[in-house]
Design an enzyme around this catalytic site. Structure first.
Site, PDB file in Angstrom:
ATOM      1  CB  SER A 105      -1.105   0.154   0.832  1.00 46.19           C
ATOM      2  OG  SER A 105      -0.098  -0.199   2.134  1.00 46.19           O
ATOM      3  CB  CYS A 106       0.429   4.249   0.150  1.00 44.73           C
ATOM      4  SG  CYS A 106       0.646   6.639  -0.379  1.00 44.73           S
TER       5      CYS A 106
END
Lengths: 139, 82
Positions: B21-22
């Site tokens: 994820s980011c």
């Protein structure tokens, strides 16, 4: 073109805020920013060798701590020390431990802190770095 | 670039960042861009909505050409040219 400069006054020793700092560092690394991090009071606790990996305190929404920590695992979020390390590998990141903060947590020498730390410094260096930076954050 | 053109585009390098994820996908793209030549095309696979918005902005800042995004089932294919 000179790299943009990011300065972070990292006060928090809580894993939620340190994780946020790690995400921001990732963004800075992607953009080749030069980063100066000043590890202040409670953050110096988290940077102590014996605390870095065991510290699972959260600063906010504390009643949901277990859910928060489980979600970090579910989302494959690297531990904040890993995120900081990755950023250091990808861009120019210097991590300074505030000498006063170190002493508060019984850390007198650089060796008392995790390897991410580059040196121990005074607040004057923070003021200079903040003056010269494009972005200055307090976390 | 049109969706049809992108759908048939053959990338010189594929970065599969669907497991992160980011800012994981953005960092994976940053690492991989050093491994291709100027003019070559890279595709970044990401399940992260934030990355879909970040890559075009990152391209603009770094001087790469953002070609477009194809939405697949549960993830995005984001194309750019170095």
């Amino acid at each position: 073109m000179a790299n943009k400069k990011l300065t972070i006054a990292l006060f928090s020793g809580s894993v939620d805020k340190l994780t946020a700092a790690g995400v921001i560092l990732g963004g800075a690394a992607a953009e080749d920013m030069d980063v100066e991090i000043f590890v202040l009071l409670q953050a110096a606790f988290a940077f102590k060798k014996e605390n870095a990996m065991t510290n699972d305190r959260v600063a906010e929404i504390t009643d949901k701590k277990d859910d928060f920590l489980a979600s970090l695992k579910r989302l494959n979020t690297p531990h904040w020390t890993e995120a900081f390390k990755t950023a250091k590998e990808m861009t120019n990141v210097n991590i300074h431990i505030c000498g006063f903060a170190g002493k508060v947590w019984h850390g007198e020498k650089l060796d008392d802190f995790i390897d991410l730390a580059d040196d121990i410094c005074g607040i004057g260096e923070y003021m200079t770095a903040a003056e010269e930076s494009d972005i200055n954050l307090f976390i | 670039m049109s969706t049809e053109e992108l759908a048939t585009m053959k990338a010189d390098k594929t970065v599969d960042a669907r497991g992160t994820s980011c800012p994981g996908p953005l960092l994976a793209a940053k690492k991989a861009i050093g491994e291709i030549q100027k003019g070559q095309v890279m595709e970044v696979l990401s399940a992260d909505e934030g990355t879909r918005r970040d890559i075009p902005k990152w391209c603009k800042k770094k001087g790469f050409e953002y070609l477009g995004t194809v939405e697949e089932s549960g993830f995005f294919k984001i194309f750019l040219r170095k």
